[in-house]
Design a protein around this motif. Sequence first.
Motif: not given
Length: 463
Positions: A369-385
Motif C-alpha cells: 500500500l505504501d509503495d503505491v501511495l508514496k510512488a513518485p509522480a514519474d512512476r505513476i502510469l495512470l491515476d483516476v478515480t
Amino acid sequence: MKELLADSPYVPEGFRRWFEAARKTGYAQVERVPLDSVQGWDCGPDAPALTHRSGRFFSVEGLRTSHSRGAVPCWDQPIINQPETGILGILVRWTDGVLHCLVQAKAEPGNINGIQLSPTVQATRSNFTGVHRGKSVPYLAYFQNAPADRVIVDVRQSEQASWFLRKRNRNMIVETHEDIAATEGFRWLPVAEVLGLLRIDDLVGMDLRSVLACLPVADAQHSTRNITRTITRTGVPRGPVTTAQIRSWLTAARSEIEVRTEQVPLAELEGWRRGPTAITHESGRFFDVIGVRVRASGREVREWAQPMIAAHGTGVVAFLTTRFDGELHVLVHQRVEPGFVDVVELGPTVQCTERNYDQLPPAARPLFLDDVLKAPADRILLDVTLSDEGGRLFRTRSRHLLVETDQRPDHPDFRWMTPAQLSALLRHSHYVNMQARSLLACLHALRAPAVPVPTPGQGATRT
C-alpha cells in the motif's frame, strides 16, 4: 464533470455535446430516508434481513465469516444477497473498419454526477422479467437470443464480493451486422474512444468496465486499434509463469484456505448497530446501510425506494507494474472475500480503503500500500478515480492506480502476470475479481490515443 469533459484531450467534441445533452434529460434524484420508511421493503428494526415485499430483487442480510489465514480471523457484516444472474451486455459492430460499441448514459441512484456510461444492457433477472412492472429493457433480445456465431464473450463474473454474496453477472459481447439505431440515451462509440474516456473521473461505470475487460486481447503489446482488430484471436501468454502455473497456484489456494460463512440476523451482528436512519459499525469505519427514495428518468421505473450500502472513504485499487524482457507485467494478489463463489480470485496488488485499517492489527495493513501511495509522480502510469456499481452502492468510488516499480517482490500470495494472461483467464468464470477487471480495462485505456486537437479551420474532431 463538465469542466473535465471540456478540458480533456480524451473527450471528442461530439461525445461531449451528446453527454451534456443526456445529463439534462437523464437524472436520478435521490433522497436519504430512514430505513424503516423504505416503501415496499420490510426494513423494520427487528427484521432479520432487509427484504423486498415481492421476495425478489435483493436483500441485505447479516453474514459471519471466518478465514483460516486472515489477519482478522473472524468478523461480522451486512452483505447484499441477490441470487440472480444479471446480464451486462455490449453490442458491437464494425463501421468503416473500426469496432464500435453501443453504450448508454444511465442514471443510477448511487452514481456520482447523476449519469455514467453503461453497457448496452445492464439488468438483473428481476428487471428483465418485469417484476417491477416497468418498461421493457431496450436491446435485451440481442443478448437473450444471440446466434452462437455472433457471441464474442459470454462468461459469468463475480461482483464486488466484500459487499455482494456470491453475486454473478453474465458478461456478454455480441456482434451485429444490422444497422441498429441508437435510441434516446444510447450512442454508438468507437471502442478505442470509450477506453480513452476511462481517464476521466466517474465517467465510465463499473459494469461497462467489467465487460470491456473481458474483450479478448491477442497480445499485451498491441495498440488499442490492434486490440479491436484481433478481437477473435487467442494470444499466447508469456512471462515468468505460465497461465497453467497460475491456475494451479490459484487452485492450491482454494483447496488449502478455509473460508466459512454463516448467515445471521442483522440484530445479532457483532460490532454493528441499528440506528434511527442506518445500520452502522460501532467504529464509524467500513460502511453504512442506508435507505433512499429515488425519482429517475430513462429507467424502466420512474420512482422507487431501496436500501443501499454507503462506504466510508475512497478506496484504493492498484497494480504494481514492471517489465520482464521488455514485456509489461502486473502483480496480482490471491484475494479472499466472503462473497466469492470459490474462496479465492485474482485481485489487484492493492485493494483496500486505507482508513479502515486504523483500528485493525498492523499485520492486516495491505502489503505494498505504501509503495503505491508514496510512488513518485514519474512512476505513476495512470491515476483516476472511478465509481463502483451505482444500483446498490451509494456514491462509492475507488482511486485506480497503475504504478511502475523496479522491485521484484517474492511473496507466496502474489505473482507477476501479463495483461494477456489475465485476459485469457477472463474467458473463464471466477478467476479475476471485479477490481482487477476494472484495472485491466484501465490498462487498455493507456493505449487509447488522445483526440487530435484540430488546427484552426479544420473543425471539430469526428466521432
